[in-house]
Design a protein around this motif. Structure first.
Motif, PDB file in Angstrom:
ATOM      1  N   GLY A 163       0.724  -1.271  -0.113  1.00 21.59           N
ATOM      2  CA  GLY A 163       0.038   0.125   0.089  1.00 21.59           C
ATOM      3  C   GLY A 163       0.869   1.346  -0.063  1.00 21.59           C
ATOM      4  N   ALA A 164       0.027   2.291   0.221  1.00 24.69           N
ATOM      5  CA  ALA A 164       0.539   3.667   0.330  1.00 24.69           C
ATOM      6  C   ALA A 164       1.936   4.014   1.101  1.00 24.69           C
ATOM      7  CB  ALA A 164      -0.494   4.519   0.674  1.00 24.69           C
ATOM      8  N   ASP A 304      -0.881  -0.035  -5.067  1.00 29.89           N
ATOM      9  CA  ASP A 304      -0.516   1.318  -4.406  1.00 29.89           C
ATOM     10  C   ASP A 304       0.926   1.676  -3.799  1.00 29.89           C
ATOM     11  OD1 ASP A 304      -3.132   2.212  -4.721  1.00 29.89           O
ATOM     12  OD2 ASP A 304      -3.767   2.323  -2.564  1.00 29.89           O
ATOM     13  N   LEU A 308       0.514   4.981  -6.191  1.00 30.20           N
ATOM     14  CA  LEU A 308      -0.641   5.472  -5.383  1.00 30.20           C
ATOM     15  C   LEU A 308      -1.112   6.714  -6.046  1.00 30.20           C
ATOM     16  CD1 LEU A 308      -2.186   5.589  -2.702  1.00 30.20           C
ATOM     17  CD2 LEU A 308      -0.465   7.085  -1.818  1.00 30.20           C
ATOM     18  N   GLY A 315      -7.997   2.025  -8.254  1.00 30.33           N
ATOM     19  CA  GLY A 315      -6.934   1.307  -7.521  1.00 30.33           C
ATOM     20  C   GLY A 315      -6.865  -0.103  -7.175  1.00 30.33           C
ATOM     21  N   ASP A 377     -11.785   2.873  -5.112  1.00 28.02           N
ATOM     22  CA  ASP A 377     -10.894   3.545  -4.531  1.00 28.02           C
ATOM     23  C   ASP A 377     -11.444   3.964  -3.078  1.00 28.02           C
ATOM     24  OD1 ASP A 377      -8.134   3.355  -5.966  1.00 28.02           O
ATOM     25  OD2 ASP A 377      -9.794   4.088  -7.374  1.00 28.02           O
ATOM     26  N   GLN A 380     -10.816   1.862  -0.179  1.00 31.88           N
ATOM     27  CA  GLN A 380      -9.152   1.740   0.179  1.00 31.88           C
ATOM     28  C   GLN A 380      -8.891   2.935   1.175  1.00 31.88           C
ATOM     29  OE1 GLN A 380      -6.244   0.909  -2.932  1.00 31.88           O
ATOM     30  NE2 GLN A 380      -7.983   1.482  -4.368  1.00 31.88           N
TER      31      GLN A 380
END
Length: 381
Positions: A163-164, A304, A308, A315, A377, A380
């Motif tokens: 992820g981010a 992401d 991202l 996403g 998204d 998320q």
């Protein structure tokens, strides 16, 4: 060190979200061993988010390769594809109603999709409570993963699906997410047909978007008679604390929002005032555009962690497509290094093109003329 054959390599995926689990499922189907490490203590440690839509040209492709498309359609909500555009009075100005057989992007709760994927991988695939700290070892491998519990393991390939705020990304890129200038506040509504019938009527079976050029509301129907509303504004990242508010000060935040939306109709402001519980602050972050990295024979990224973007409907779909393509590349390549080359040759240009197109896309959510579509998204966030 020579790059190993994928079938004989130690493959480690960091992150048990839809992207990481899709990759693991397709690898296992093709006889390739893989282990997934996730920082959460267990699969039910936190809420997985709201609803998302899986598109026929990316997310559904991944599920087909995973052998899970029929199971997905059994859980999905085609009626969730309906989209309403409202004005600040609550009047419908545009209305997209899916055909009875429309299955291009049906909705599914993120938790349902996550459970579908979790149940599809072999028992013991996911190692819970393993938060990655750092990656060591030579660039040509093997790599050593160091976890926050003091343990470490050796692996031939690290796949960052975390992820981010990926802990894998620093091994290949110095890029970090940056604030886009926009903030979402999430408001949740339960048992909406009984407790919030006016909001249920406004939103309908799918999503509803309203904007006035400076701010907007985006509401999504979830399964189980739930609705989530995203209150979207262009504000500093610290706008709550700079106004003397804390995340727990629901009344104070509500008063600030009512002031900002004072000229909206009372029926629309119900989506601000009648939420069950506190607001969830979600500043919108994105990686710099373009984002790419020098090829590494032992580390790669997906979803992401790799690209991202603002929450504009791509996403989870891109994460699952990335995962599918990476798994297929590993299944068909002579070496892990060859597979990463093949995967990144397609993934990086696609993600750069998409991120470039969406770089300033959040601004369109505030336009009273555009119909927003960021279903997958928002889940998320």
């Amino acid at each position: 060190m020579n790059s190993p054959q994928p079938a004989h390599a130690g493959i480690s995926i960091i992150g048990a979200g839809p992207g990481g689990l899709t990759c693991a499922r397709i690898l296992q189907q093709r006889g390739i061993a893989v282990t997934v490490y996730d920082r959460d203590p267990g699969p039910d440690a936190r809420n997985q988010g709201g609803t998302l839509d899986l598109h026929a040209d990316n997310g559904q492709i991944a599920l087909r390769e995973a052998g899970l498309l029929d199971e997905f359609f059994a859980l999905a909500r085609p009626e969730g594809q309906e989209m309403r555009q409202l004005d600040p009075t609550g009047r419908i100005t545009a209305h997209q109603v899916p055909a009875p057989d429309e299955l291009f992007k049906p909705e599914i709760d993120r938790g349902q999709l996550r459970n579908l994927l979790l149940d599809s991988v072999q028992p013991g695939t996911v190692r819970w409570g393993r938060a990655l700290d750092t990656i060591g070892g030579p660039a040509d491998g093997p790599r050593r993963l160091h976890f926050s519990d003091g343990t470490s393991i050796e692996t031939d390939l690290v796949i960052g699906a975390d992820g981010a705020f990926s802990r894998v990304r620093p091994a290949v890129s110095p890029a970090v997410p940056e604030y886009t200038g926009f903030s979402f506040l999430e408001a949740r509504f339960s048992d909406v047909e009984n407790r919030h019938p006016e909001i249920a009527e406004l939103v309908g079976p799918g999503s509803a978007h309203a904007a006035d050029g400076e701010r907007c509301l985006f509401a999504q129907r979830n399964s189980g008679n739930h609705i989530r509303v995203y209150i979207i504004q262009r504000v500093p990242a610290d706008w709550t604390s700079s106004n003397g508010l804390t995340a727990e000060d629901t009344d104070g935040i509500r008063a600030a929002l009512l002031d900002a939306y004072a000229h909206w109709s009372p029926r629309m402001r119900r989506m601000i005032t009648e939420n069950d519980g506190s607001y969830v602050h979600r500043p919108i972050l994105a990686l710099p555009v373009p984002h790419a990295w020098e090829h590494d024979a032992t580390v790669t990224l997906l979803g992401d962690a790799a690209h991202l973007m603002p929450p504009l409907g791509v996403g989870v779909n891109l994460a699952m497509l990335d995962a599918c393509e990476l798994a297929l590349a590993l299944a068909n390549a002579a070496t892990v290094d060859d597979a990463i080359h093949t995967y990144e040759k397609t993934m990086l240009p696609r993600s750069i093109e998409t991120a470039t197109a969406l770089e300033h896309g959040v601004e369109h959510l505030l336009s009273a003329d555009d119909v927003a579509d960021f279903g997958d998204d928002a889940a998320q966030l």
